[in-house]
Design a protein around this motif. Sequence first.
Motif, mmCIF file in Angstrom:
data_model
loop_
_atom_site.group_PDB
_atom_site.id
_atom_site.type_symbol
_atom_site.label_atom_id
_atom_site.label_comp_id
_atom_site.label_asym_id
_atom_site.label_seq_id
_atom_site.Cartn_x
_atom_site.Cartn_y
_atom_site.Cartn_z
ATOM 1 N N GLU A 56 5.134 -7.209 10.967
ATOM 2 C CA GLU A 56 4.214 -7.866 11.894
ATOM 3 C C GLU A 56 4.302 -9.383 11.833
ATOM 4 O O GLU A 56 3.864 -10.068 12.761
ATOM 5 C CB GLU A 56 2.765 -7.435 11.599
ATOM 6 C CG GLU A 56 2.411 -6.023 12.019
ATOM 7 C CD GLU A 56 2.782 -4.963 11.003
ATOM 8 O OE1 GLU A 56 2.465 -3.786 11.231
ATOM 9 O OE2 GLU A 56 3.405 -5.307 9.976
ATOM 10 N N ASP A 77 6.206 5.313 15.458
ATOM 11 C CA ASP A 77 4.817 5.383 15.006
ATOM 12 C C ASP A 77 3.869 4.987 16.142
ATOM 13 O O ASP A 77 4.049 3.932 16.762
ATOM 14 C CB ASP A 77 4.612 4.451 13.805
ATOM 15 C CG ASP A 77 3.235 4.587 13.200
ATOM 16 O OD1 ASP A 77 2.303 3.920 13.701
ATOM 17 O OD2 ASP A 77 3.067 5.353 12.242
ATOM 18 N N PRO A 78 2.857 5.795 16.449
ATOM 19 C CA PRO A 78 1.978 5.495 17.587
ATOM 20 C C PRO A 78 1.113 4.257 17.395
ATOM 21 O O PRO A 78 0.617 3.698 18.375
ATOM 22 C CB PRO A 78 1.108 6.760 17.709
ATOM 23 C CG PRO A 78 1.163 7.406 16.356
ATOM 24 C CD PRO A 78 2.517 7.085 15.809
ATOM 25 N N TYR A 79 0.922 3.825 16.155
ATOM 26 C CA TYR A 79 0.045 2.683 15.890
ATOM 27 C C TYR A 79 0.816 1.392 15.613
ATOM 28 O O TYR A 79 0.394 0.315 16.026
ATOM 29 C CB TYR A 79 -0.883 3.004 14.704
ATOM 30 C CG TYR A 79 -1.758 4.203 14.962
ATOM 31 C CD1 TYR A 79 -2.900 4.106 15.750
ATOM 32 C CD2 TYR A 79 -1.421 5.448 14.430
ATOM 33 C CE1 TYR A 79 -3.687 5.223 16.002
ATOM 34 C CE2 TYR A 79 -2.204 6.565 14.678
ATOM 35 C CZ TYR A 79 -3.341 6.441 15.463
ATOM 36 O OH TYR A 79 -4.113 7.543 15.724
ATOM 37 N N ARG A 80 1.948 1.490 14.936
ATOM 38 C CA ARG A 80 2.677 0.281 14.540
ATOM 39 C C ARG A 80 4.075 0.191 15.135
ATOM 40 O O ARG A 80 4.763 -0.804 14.947
ATOM 41 C CB ARG A 80 2.790 0.218 13.009
ATOM 42 C CG ARG A 80 1.461 0.142 12.273
ATOM 43 C CD ARG A 80 1.695 0.100 10.777
ATOM 44 N NE ARG A 80 2.354 -1.120 10.357
ATOM 45 C CZ ARG A 80 3.019 -1.250 9.204
ATOM 46 N NH1 ARG A 80 3.154 -0.208 8.390
ATOM 47 N NH2 ARG A 80 3.589 -2.405 8.881
ATOM 48 N N HIS A 82 5.302 -0.477 17.951
ATOM 49 C CA HIS A 82 5.625 -1.606 18.828
ATOM 50 C C HIS A 82 6.129 -2.813 18.037
ATOM 51 O O HIS A 82 6.881 -3.636 18.571
ATOM 52 C CB HIS A 82 4.407 -2.005 19.663
ATOM 53 C CG HIS A 82 3.243 -2.487 18.860
ATOM 54 N ND1 HIS A 82 2.399 -1.627 18.180
ATOM 55 C CD2 HIS A 82 2.788 -3.734 18.613
ATOM 56 C CE1 HIS A 82 1.470 -2.329 17.558
ATOM 57 N NE2 HIS A 82 1.683 -3.603 17.796
ATOM 58 N N ASP A 224 -3.819 10.611 9.689
ATOM 59 C CA ASP A 224 -2.889 9.674 10.320
ATOM 60 C C ASP A 224 -3.570 8.620 11.183
ATOM 61 O O ASP A 224 -2.923 7.932 11.983
ATOM 62 C CB ASP A 224 -1.848 10.428 11.142
ATOM 63 C CG ASP A 224 -2.454 11.180 12.330
ATOM 64 O OD1 ASP A 224 -3.676 11.052 12.564
ATOM 65 O OD2 ASP A 224 -1.711 11.893 13.024
ATOM 66 N N GLY A 225 -4.874 8.469 11.007
ATOM 67 C CA GLY A 225 -5.608 7.477 11.793
ATOM 68 C C GLY A 225 -6.533 8.098 12.814
ATOM 69 O O GLY A 225 -7.513 7.480 13.239
ATOM 70 N N SER A 226 -6.217 9.339 13.204
ATOM 71 C CA SER A 226 -7.082 10.021 14.170
ATOM 72 C C SER A 226 -7.508 11.400 13.690
ATOM 73 O O SER A 226 -8.620 11.847 13.962
ATOM 74 C CB SER A 226 -6.368 10.139 15.530
ATOM 75 O OG SER A 226 -5.153 10.864 15.395
#
Length: 263
Positions: A56, A77-80, A82, A224-226
């Motif tokens: 990041e 990864d759906p959260y990081r 990008h 996993d965050g959700s």
Amino acid sequence: LERLKTALHGAYFGPLRLLALEVYDRMNTDQVPCSMITGEETLEIPGAVCQACTVEMLNDHEYFDVAVIDECQLVADPYRGHNWTRAILGIRAEEIHLCMAPEAEDIIVQMIRRCGDQYRIVRHKRNTRLTLEEKPYVLGKDLKKGDALIVFSKKSVLALAAHLETMGIKSSVIYGSLPPEIRRRQIRLFSSHQTKVVVSTDAIGMGLNLPVKRIVFVQTDKFDGSHTRPLKTSEIRQIAGRAGRYGIYDTGYVSAVGEEGLE
């Protein structure tokens, strides 16, 4: 990292502060001045020729002659994810090393081709055998020196370490938010055999170099965050791959706690 050592201005980008810290330690130990930059702290080294960062922290206006982007399979990864997309497509460097699990190769190659860039694929093989144990692991009874017990939260790490302590077993602990000095001490205790086992989150799967002989999954579900879900095959392989440290053991072993172990 060997190429990074030759850089006049180089950078390493990885998923964890622990990994950035490991690269920072390794470079400076090898007399290559290296700073560390993460979202939580910055360690500036005078005359640094490279930097070890979490992904990041990429400054996409900075130019490097050698850059390493680690664990590129996390582009999914759906959260990081990008952050890896941004780094892979946007980093300014003469020579870029993209390190990843094999299943990510196709998508990364597609990204490079669409940029019109040249690339070369280098595939690496394990140097030690990895063996899946057939019998489920019984906590306490089957505990051996060199075991790494895997759970999936800081709370679980500390609870399991405390449980082992009541059994008279000293352990080292590893998790993502562990302060640098404590992390170094925990690894030093395990590496020097002052502690018999290490209790860790899946942070250990991201390339942390520990003298682990056997990986033991105490848990096989993670939040996993959700929601809480079973581990993916790729995640099991990533973590299991830390068993059998090359140069110390000829074979690494993988096991799990529970009635069926790892299917």
